[in-house]
Design an enzyme around this catalytic site. Sequence first.
Site, PDB file in Angstrom:
ATOM      1  N   GLY A 198     -25.333  42.408 -32.945  1.00 49.58           N
ATOM      2  CA  GLY A 198     -24.062  42.604 -33.617  1.00 49.58           C
ATOM      3  C   GLY A 198     -24.142  42.537 -35.128  1.00 49.58           C
ATOM      4  O   GLY A 198     -23.482  43.303 -35.834  1.00 49.58           O
ATOM      5  N   ASN A 228     -13.915  35.029 -33.188  1.00 55.15           N
ATOM      6  CA  ASN A 228     -14.942  34.283 -32.460  1.00 55.15           C
ATOM      7  C   ASN A 228     -14.760  32.769 -32.489  1.00 55.15           C
ATOM      8  O   ASN A 228     -15.432  32.060 -31.745  1.00 55.15           O
ATOM      9  CB  ASN A 228     -16.328  34.625 -33.023  1.00 55.15           C
ATOM     10  CG  ASN A 228     -16.449  34.344 -34.509  1.00 55.15           C
ATOM     11  OD1 ASN A 228     -15.563  34.710 -35.282  1.00 55.15           O
ATOM     12  ND2 ASN A 228     -17.526  33.713 -34.924  1.00 55.15           N
ATOM     13  N   CYS A 242     -23.638  31.298 -36.002  1.00 58.47           N
ATOM     14  CA  CYS A 242     -24.285  31.872 -37.182  1.00 58.47           C
ATOM     15  C   CYS A 242     -24.013  31.065 -38.450  1.00 58.47           C
ATOM     16  O   CYS A 242     -24.721  31.190 -39.439  1.00 58.47           O
ATOM     17  CB  CYS A 242     -23.827  33.318 -37.377  1.00 58.47           C
ATOM     18  SG  CYS A 242     -24.404  34.432 -36.078  1.00 58.47           S
TER      19      CYS A 242
END
Length: 377
Positions: free
Chosen positions: A70, A150, A325
């Site tokens: 992604g 997210n 992340c």
Amino acid sequence: MSAYLDNSATTKPEEAVAKKVYQMLTEHFGNPSSFHKEGLDANAEVRRAREIIAKSLSCENEELFFTSGGTEANNLAIFGSAMANKRKGNRIVTTAIEHESVLESVAELEKQGFEVIRLEPNSDGNISEEQIFEAVNSDTILVSMMYVNNEVGSVLPVKSIRKAVKKAKAPALVHIDCVQAYGKYEIKPAKLGADLVTITAHKVHGPKGTGALYIKKGTRIVPRTYGGEQEHKIRPGTEASPLIAGFGEAVSLFPDLKEQTKAIHELNSYARAELEKIGGVKINNSTESSDYILNVYIPSFMTSQTIVQHLSSQYGVYVSNGSACAKGKKSHVLTAMKLGDKVIEKSIRISFSRMNTKADVDELTSAIRETVEKYPI
């Protein structure tokens, strides 16, 4: 007993997916660009995966370009669009709650002289349709927005983007990051009005290291890498055929979407009810957000990162304190929602997949209850 509830970070691959990857590594290990039998066998598996994934998106095979995931797909979409259309305008519209791969990409373009508009969410993490219409003007060359956030699961009004672009008579391309929506919502780029759509394998029980960017036929973007004919030069380099084949296998195993949606809704409702029985616990996201994600304030003296580690080591319960992340940094999403430092510092993310059960929720709530009782504020 253990409960894995960090599915927004990554999902457990299906057994059939692991077998497919292993088969590719041991039996069909040829370079898919080679013209001998081993290469042709590997190429056939890549083509099969492309067909399966394209069918799931109701798009043509030629509109799907494989990437390493992604993050690369988002970078390719954003930089590729900006470089291809910089003579048509200068404005890029996005939100303040995007994934880091989008936020850091537009920040770099801002340094290069592009005007970047970051729409701010309300306290529920939502962006309104009106905000999009106000931000898009005739100078806008790209609108990049996620379908599902997210961290808090807010479902953004991505279907309004194309309407706003048309109203402003802008030359803008529409990019939708569907990483958290793919496999959970109906994703058809044509219905979304999207020119570019990002998806990835490891959020849908596939392998890590592969994803894809849908590029609408006729849409021009500038490549980020050079050096080969693969993926029509949009993303050159030897295809990761074992991972791509695994991606296709994962998509082929998608269950009926309506049944899955119903099951996850029931699981989410059960989790909300059980969590709200614990004194001081507060759910940060609304019932209008995606049922796959709960963002929860835990009234403990520990910070969210410590809570995550404690639940893992003491109870075998696996959650997160935000985007994987971000690696433990303060949540930019909760910050943008203006929830306050106390809430931000003590909130965790619980994320479901079709593999989760009420027993997992029971493990979770029992662990949180004991943690709050043992380590109160």
